[in-house]
Design a protein around this motif. Structure first.
Motif, PDB file in Angstrom:
ATOM      1  N   SER A  39     -23.789  25.720  88.432  1.00 11.36           N
ATOM      2  CA  SER A  39     -25.040  25.211  89.011  1.00 11.36           C
ATOM      3  C   SER A  39     -25.000  23.720  89.316  1.00 11.36           C
ATOM      4  O   SER A  39     -25.945  23.186  89.917  1.00 11.36           O
ATOM      5  CB  SER A  39     -26.211  25.493  88.062  1.00 11.36           C
ATOM      6  OG  SER A  39     -26.344  26.870  87.802  1.00 11.36           O
ATOM      7  N   ALA A  40     -23.941  23.025  88.924  1.00  8.71           N
ATOM      8  CA  ALA A  40     -23.905  21.567  89.087  1.00  8.71           C
ATOM      9  C   ALA A  40     -24.096  21.111  90.533  1.00  8.71           C
ATOM     10  O   ALA A  40     -24.857  20.162  90.785  1.00  8.71           O
ATOM     11  CB  ALA A  40     -22.614  21.000  88.509  1.00  8.71           C
ATOM     12  N   PRO A  41     -23.447  21.731  91.532  1.00 10.32           N
ATOM     13  CA  PRO A  41     -23.666  21.248  92.911  1.00 10.32           C
ATOM     14  C   PRO A  41     -25.124  21.333  93.351  1.00 10.32           C
ATOM     15  O   PRO A  41     -25.624  20.414  94.019  1.00 10.32           O
ATOM     16  CB  PRO A  41     -22.769  22.172  93.742  1.00 10.32           C
ATOM     17  CG  PRO A  41     -21.692  22.604  92.806  1.00 10.32           C
ATOM     18  CD  PRO A  41     -22.380  22.754  91.477  1.00 10.32           C
ATOM     19  N   ALA A  48     -30.022  14.220  94.873  1.00 10.80           N
ATOM     20  CA  ALA A  48     -29.913  13.473  96.126  1.00 10.80           C
ATOM     21  C   ALA A  48     -31.206  13.563  96.933  1.00 10.80           C
ATOM     22  O   ALA A  48     -31.613  12.583  97.569  1.00 10.80           O
ATOM     23  CB  ALA A  48     -28.728  13.993  96.946  1.00 10.80           C
ATOM     24  N   ARG A  49     -31.860  14.721  96.914  1.00  8.59           N
ATOM     25  CA  ARG A  49     -33.132  14.870  97.634  1.00  8.59           C
ATOM     26  C   ARG A  49     -34.199  13.925  97.078  1.00  8.59           C
ATOM     27  O   ARG A  49     -35.100  13.502  97.804  1.00  8.59           O
ATOM     28  CB  ARG A  49     -33.629  16.311  97.542  1.00  8.59           C
ATOM     29  CG  ARG A  49     -32.911  17.269  98.459  1.00  8.59           C
ATOM     30  CD  ARG A  49     -33.486  18.668  98.334  1.00  8.59           C
ATOM     31  NE  ARG A  49     -34.905  18.739  98.647  1.00  8.59           N
ATOM     32  CZ  ARG A  49     -35.641  19.839  98.513  1.00  8.59           C
ATOM     33  NH1 ARG A  49     -35.089  20.945  98.045  1.00  8.59           N
ATOM     34  NH2 ARG A  49     -36.921  19.831  98.821  1.00  8.59           N
ATOM     35  N   GLY A  52     -31.541   9.998  94.412  1.00  4.84           N
ATOM     36  CA  GLY A  52     -30.573   9.576  93.414  1.00  4.84           C
ATOM     37  C   GLY A  52     -29.146   9.894  93.812  1.00  4.84           C
ATOM     38  O   GLY A  52     -28.892  10.742  94.668  1.00  4.84           O
ATOM     39  N   ARG A  53     -28.214   9.192  93.194  1.00  2.96           N
ATOM     40  CA  ARG A  53     -26.785   9.463  93.342  1.00  2.96           C
ATOM     41  C   ARG A  53     -26.251   9.973  92.012  1.00  2.96           C
ATOM     42  O   ARG A  53     -26.909   9.849  90.979  1.00  2.96           O
ATOM     43  CB  ARG A  53     -26.043   8.190  93.759  1.00  2.96           C
ATOM     44  CG  ARG A  53     -26.527   7.582  95.068  1.00  2.96           C
ATOM     45  CD  ARG A  53     -25.848   6.249  95.345  1.00  2.96           C
ATOM     46  NE  ARG A  53     -26.117   5.283  94.273  1.00  2.96           N
ATOM     47  CZ  ARG A  53     -25.197   4.810  93.442  1.00  2.96           C
ATOM     48  NH1 ARG A  53     -23.924   5.212  93.545  1.00  2.96           N
ATOM     49  NH2 ARG A  53     -25.531   3.951  92.511  1.00  2.96           N
ATOM     50  N   SER A  54     -25.058  10.512  92.016  1.00  3.74           N
ATOM     51  CA  SER A  54     -24.490  11.080  90.789  1.00  3.74           C
ATOM     52  C   SER A  54     -24.522  10.108  89.613  1.00  3.74           C
ATOM     53  O   SER A  54     -24.923  10.499  88.504  1.00  3.74           O
ATOM     54  CB  SER A  54     -23.051  11.561  91.049  1.00  3.74           C
ATOM     55  OG  SER A  54     -23.049  12.650  91.933  1.00  3.74           O
ATOM     56  N   PRO A  55     -24.135   8.832  89.796  1.00  2.00           N
ATOM     57  CA  PRO A  55     -24.171   7.912  88.648  1.00  2.00           C
ATOM     58  C   PRO A  55     -25.579   7.617  88.134  1.00  2.00           C
ATOM     59  O   PRO A  55     -25.732   7.054  87.048  1.00  2.00           O
ATOM     60  CB  PRO A  55     -23.513   6.634  89.199  1.00  2.00           C
ATOM     61  CG  PRO A  55     -22.747   7.070  90.397  1.00  2.00           C
ATOM     62  CD  PRO A  55     -23.510   8.205  90.972  1.00  2.00           C
ATOM     63  N   ASP A  56     -26.611   7.995  88.898  1.00  2.00           N
ATOM     64  CA  ASP A  56     -27.980   7.746  88.460  1.00  2.00           C
ATOM     65  C   ASP A  56     -28.450   8.739  87.403  1.00  2.00           C
ATOM     66  O   ASP A  56     -29.510   8.527  86.801  1.00  2.00           O
ATOM     67  CB  ASP A  56     -28.940   7.806  89.647  1.00  2.00           C
ATOM     68  CG  ASP A  56     -28.695   6.687  90.650  1.00  2.00           C
ATOM     69  OD1 ASP A  56     -28.299   5.594  90.208  1.00  2.00           O
ATOM     70  OD2 ASP A  56     -28.889   6.923  91.856  1.00  2.00           O
TER      71      ASP A  56
END
Length: 239
Positions: A39-41, A48-49, A52-56
């Motif tokens: 489910s990670a993707p 992102a919607r 946010g970005r992954s490091p957030d």
């Protein structure tokens, strides 16, 4: 991807099995539970919607050890570097150092469990990947950096170390699997290791002042959750 806003800082991301919740923090986001493996993707797309970005993604809070809650935690940690927080008594099951205890099924629960397992098989469910826990949580702890006080409640019964999160200022409750909803009602979540203990935990959560109830299974209650919880009869569920 069904993304529902629960409060100004909380969103529910619905999955077929095990909804997750994203919480906007002053410096990023927290995630409550991670759904099944794979489910990670979808979770990162939801992030992102929200801008946010992954490091957030700073924190991943696991309400308990079951695969539909911790299933994608390892993948998300690898992608984001987020810290993992979980109830202390469930840490051995999440990290893989001890086997997870089996639920004590009632007859209706056993039928439901068999249906779920059949759907897992048809979907070729990916295997569980255990993940280290960075912070062990205990009853009465608080989680920092959320922009408001977050109280941790140890609510055993579903698993030994199940936890709930109560955001008293905004009136939001994340009960984990102690509570589910159906047809506008709050019910006891199924598949408990100790049914009596789970009912007691349900009653403890029902005593809180809550406006919004963010359940992993069922529809969220967006207003008047305290009334819904106090009208419940968990003793009669799954008998």
């Amino acid at each position: 991807m069904d993304l529902t806003q629960v409060s100004p800082t909380v969103w529910q991301l619905a999955f077929p099995l095990g909804h997750v919740h994203l919480v906007r923090l002053p410096d990023g986001y927290a995630l409550i539970d991670t759904a099944v493996p794979g489910s990670a993707p979808t979770i990162l797309n939801a992030l992102a919607r929200l801008g946010g970005r992954s490091p957030d993604l700073r924190q991943i809070v696991l309400t308990h050890s079951h695969i539909d809650h911790m299933g994608s935690a390892a993948d998300l940690v690898e992608a984001t570097g987020a810290r993992v927080l979980a109830g202390a008594l469930d840490v051995p099951f999440i990290s893989g150092t001890e086997p997870e205890p089996e639920p004590a099924y009632t007859a209706p629960e056993r039928v439901l469990h068999e249906q779920i397992m059949a759907s897992f098989s048809e979907a070729e469910q990916r295997p569980r990947h255990h993940v280290p826990v960075d912070v062990e949580l205990h009853d009465g702890d608080t989680i920092d950096d959320w922009g408001e006080p977050v109280r941790v409640l140890h609510v055993p019964g579903h698993t030994p170390g199940s936890i709930a999160l109560h955001l008293a200022s905004s009136g939001v409750l994340f009960p984990g699997d102690i509570i589910a909803t159906t047809e506008g009602r709050a019910i006891l979540g199924p598949f408990n290791v100790d049914r009596d203990q789970a009912i007691a935990s349900f009653r403890r959560l029902a005593s809180l002042e809550v406006e919004a109830l963010c359940v992993p299974h069922g529809e969220p209650v967006l207003r008047g959750a305290s009334e819904v919880l106090r009208a419940a009869a968990p003793e009669n569920d799954w008998r």
